[in-house]
Motif scaffolding. Sequence first.
Motif, mmCIF file in Angstrom:
data_model
loop_
_atom_site.group_PDB
_atom_site.id
_atom_site.type_symbol
_atom_site.label_atom_id
_atom_site.label_comp_id
_atom_site.label_asym_id
_atom_site.label_seq_id
_atom_site.Cartn_x
_atom_site.Cartn_y
_atom_site.Cartn_z
ATOM 1 N N ALA A 161 39.027 -71.807 89.503
ATOM 2 C CA ALA A 161 39.599 -70.458 89.495
ATOM 3 C C ALA A 161 38.769 -69.527 88.641
ATOM 4 C CB ALA A 161 41.045 -70.521 88.982
ATOM 5 N N VAL A 162 38.292 -70.046 87.498
ATOM 6 C CA VAL A 162 37.477 -69.225 86.600
ATOM 7 C C VAL A 162 36.196 -68.777 87.304
ATOM 8 C CG1 VAL A 162 36.012 -69.334 84.553
ATOM 9 C CG2 VAL A 162 38.344 -70.180 84.445
ATOM 10 N N LEU A 163 35.529 -69.738 87.951
ATOM 11 C CA LEU A 163 34.268 -69.401 88.616
ATOM 12 C C LEU A 163 34.484 -68.405 89.736
ATOM 13 C CD1 LEU A 163 32.452 -72.827 88.737
ATOM 14 C CD2 LEU A 163 31.526 -70.718 87.839
ATOM 15 N N VAL A 164 35.529 -68.643 90.517
ATOM 16 C CA VAL A 164 35.817 -67.733 91.628
ATOM 17 C C VAL A 164 35.976 -66.314 91.107
ATOM 18 C CG1 VAL A 164 37.579 -67.093 93.288
ATOM 19 C CG2 VAL A 164 36.830 -69.452 93.141
ATOM 20 N N LYS A 165 36.780 -66.189 90.039
ATOM 21 C CA LYS A 165 37.025 -64.867 89.476
ATOM 22 C C LYS A 165 35.723 -64.267 88.962
ATOM 23 C CE LYS A 165 39.654 -62.723 85.670
ATOM 24 N NZ LYS A 165 38.548 -62.591 84.714
ATOM 25 N N LEU A 166 34.932 -65.085 88.243
ATOM 26 C CA LEU A 166 33.693 -64.582 87.655
ATOM 27 C C LEU A 166 32.728 -64.058 88.711
ATOM 28 C CD1 LEU A 166 32.682 -67.034 84.809
ATOM 29 C CD2 LEU A 166 33.152 -64.604 84.618
ATOM 30 N N ILE A 167 32.581 -64.824 89.794
ATOM 31 C CA ILE A 167 31.627 -64.413 90.825
ATOM 32 C C ILE A 167 31.987 -63.044 91.372
ATOM 33 C CG2 ILE A 167 30.712 -64.932 93.115
ATOM 34 C CD1 ILE A 167 30.893 -67.857 92.446
ATOM 35 N N ARG A 168 33.277 -62.855 91.621
ATOM 36 C CA ARG A 168 33.669 -61.575 92.183
ATOM 37 C C ARG A 168 33.511 -60.445 91.180
ATOM 38 N NH1 ARG A 168 33.921 -59.575 97.255
ATOM 39 N NH2 ARG A 168 33.239 -57.600 96.356
ATOM 40 N N THR A 169 33.995 -60.649 89.945
ATOM 41 C CA THR A 169 33.951 -59.549 88.979
ATOM 42 C C THR A 169 32.515 -59.213 88.613
ATOM 43 O OG1 THR A 169 34.447 -61.239 87.330
ATOM 44 C CG2 THR A 169 36.212 -59.711 87.866
ATOM 45 N N VAL A 170 31.706 -60.249 88.446
ATOM 46 C CA VAL A 170 30.309 -60.003 88.090
ATOM 47 C C VAL A 170 29.616 -59.187 89.182
ATOM 48 C CG1 VAL A 170 28.169 -61.321 88.269
ATOM 49 C CG2 VAL A 170 29.728 -61.764 86.403
ATOM 50 N N ASN A 171 29.905 -59.531 90.427
ATOM 51 C CA ASN A 171 29.283 -58.801 91.524
ATOM 52 C C ASN A 171 29.671 -57.329 91.509
ATOM 53 O OD1 ASN A 171 27.765 -59.083 94.228
ATOM 54 N ND2 ASN A 171 29.593 -57.924 94.755
ATOM 55 N N ASP A 172 30.951 -57.069 91.255
ATOM 56 C CA ASP A 172 31.406 -55.689 91.331
ATOM 57 C C ASP A 172 31.003 -54.904 90.100
ATOM 58 O OD1 ASP A 172 34.463 -56.804 92.941
ATOM 59 O OD2 ASP A 172 32.497 -56.272 93.774
ATOM 60 N N GLN A 173 31.196 -55.500 88.913
ATOM 61 C CA GLN A 173 30.920 -54.745 87.695
ATOM 62 C C GLN A 173 29.447 -54.454 87.519
ATOM 63 O OE1 GLN A 173 32.575 -56.993 84.537
ATOM 64 N NE2 GLN A 173 34.652 -56.253 84.866
ATOM 65 N N LEU A 174 28.592 -55.366 87.939
ATOM 66 C CA LEU A 174 27.161 -55.168 87.729
ATOM 67 C C LEU A 174 26.448 -54.682 88.986
ATOM 68 C CD1 LEU A 174 26.458 -58.403 85.659
ATOM 69 C CD2 LEU A 174 26.883 -56.116 84.807
#
Lengths: 150, 265, 264
Positions: free
Chosen positions: C177-190
């Motif tokens: 769950a952590v990785l899934v969330k990270l991949i999405r947020t990292v893509n959008d925020q950066l």
Amino acid sequence: MTSKNLEISVGAFVLAGILALVVLALNVSGLSYRADDQSYYLFARFENLAGLSERAKISLSGVTIGRVVSITLDTEDYVAVVKMAIDKDVPLTTDTSASILTAGLLGEKYIGLSVGADDELLINADEIEDTQSSIVLEELIGQFLFSRSE
Amino acid sequence: MMVKALINRVRFMGNGVLNISAGVGRAAWFFIHVLSWGSGFKAPFKRLLQQVYQLGVLSLPIVLVAGLFVGMVLALQGYHILVGYGSQEAVGQMVALSILREFGPVVTALLFAGRAGSALTAEIGLMKATEQLSAMEIMGVDPFKRIMAPRLWGGVITLPILTVMFSVLGIYGGAFVAVEVLGIYDGSYWANMQNSVEFNEDVIKGVVKSLVFAVVVTWLAIFHGWNATPTSQGISRATTATVVQASLAVLALDFILTAVMLGGF
Amino acid sequence: MENFAELVDLSFSRDGRLILDRISLQIPKGKVTAILGPSGTGKTTLLRLISGQLKPDSGDVMVDGLSVPGLSRNDLFALRKRLSLLFQSGALFTDMSVFENVAFSLREHTRLPEHMVRDLVLLRLQSVGLRGAAHHMPSELSGGMARRVALARSLALDPELIMYDEPFTGQDPISMAVLVKLIRTVNDQLSLTSVLVSHDVEEALSIADQVYVLSHGRIIGKGTPEQVRQTHSPELKQFLFGHVDGPVSFHYPSKPLEQEVLPL
């Protein structure tokens, strides 16, 4: 391993290596600094060198006072010409004699000098007149056999 | 039928030769590539220091102990051979010349291949297996310059130093046995040795040999690590290949170098 | 919609086996693209073709307008500074600490002073939730934590494209769950472009903007997650919904059972 320790140990390693090399140079190979201007050169002619090689030692009364620098063949007289480097602080008279001797029974050949009674001294590029060639074992035996048969 | 079998044989051999050529070619390209140090990378000196420590300082125990024992054995054996000719006073020069010209460079190189060489191969092979080399490449850092080159130069610097130390310990070990145990006059041991050992001839040539060995052994070690199949079996095979090939190469090169140095081929 | 990367009619074979068969796909900028398929279909190979570690047999790989197979070694290295690949195992450098791993690209490619490097590293670690682990060695981390550190490391230089090689494989539910969330947020925020290669269907579909499904070297499905879920293709359905038997047969090809077991 902290950075400091690393540098110290590697530095010590390299220094120990250099020290070892110095030990090899001095104690093992007997290298001593002898500059060119500390020797003078003499020549000597021999009929038979029989195993004398370059860098062989030249000794007087058992003390090493020089080295054989080069060996050439005189194609006119068919004798061997030996160029020797002698320590500058060793004076030799003009009637010095040079013989090719053997160190020990199976040892290497070296040149042994023996000083005479003359007043004059040899200078650079002079020649030692009185020479004695190497004793070759076969010739000695041959002489012995021939002398016995008489 | 027989013709077909024959043709297959030839094709097999031909393949083998091609494979060996390809391997040598890969290794050669690898070697040239590793030589280049590269610029623009920070603290390469620190990396070199680390390698000299890993390869050199950590090899000291085995090299020093080996040197000591080799020297002592040489003195012992040499004495017993020479005493038959009445020339036991020559044991000093025998020990010194054997060690400086042959035992020093060769034995140290063999020990180095076994200890440091295998460690290098395993380390780099493991880096390849865990994709660290790949990751580095993807991050735009050339693993040749960052990982391989410091190790090659580390090996080249380290082995001659180890060889010289081996020689010193061997000669002094021999002195101990000759003088204390066998009763040779201390003066004769050293004087005879000094008269026969030429710095330029014997010491320097020994160091030259060890330099050649250093390049070959380290290069083989790094190459096999880089070339290893990224499985545990592959790494084991690569490590074995390093030790075997490096040892054989050292011995073969020793013969060639000795022939060149002594006889002027 | 502009494409950051594109594969054009790409074929690749290894050891005589055709792994990718005239594949064409587009990676749109700023989006998360998922490439799904069974293990061994060449998904990792695809990523390595994009990063230039492998050369295609035919076809082309375009990244930001550049043709990757034709780049010189120096140009390739320059391009790679703008890309990132997250390996399945994380591939952290085992002889360096977590901090040094993340700082690696910064120290190699920039001349930033050390205090700035330190701040950047800690910020990146913070975004993956591992700032407190900065001084651990990789061998002390769990698999999930190692991957998060690897993610922080990949983000250190602000890449434009980030590729994930099987990021969810073998993870426990929390790490997943952590990785899934990270991949999405990292893509959008950066504002990154992300390419995600996986066979974990649900996780990948939950964050992807666009999906490709590969099988036996060919694309058998593409579209948005909703489009793909509503497919009629039996091959695609079997893969997506995990049916035991279908176009990919349960039984390995063999003689009929009666012939092997019962005496004749």
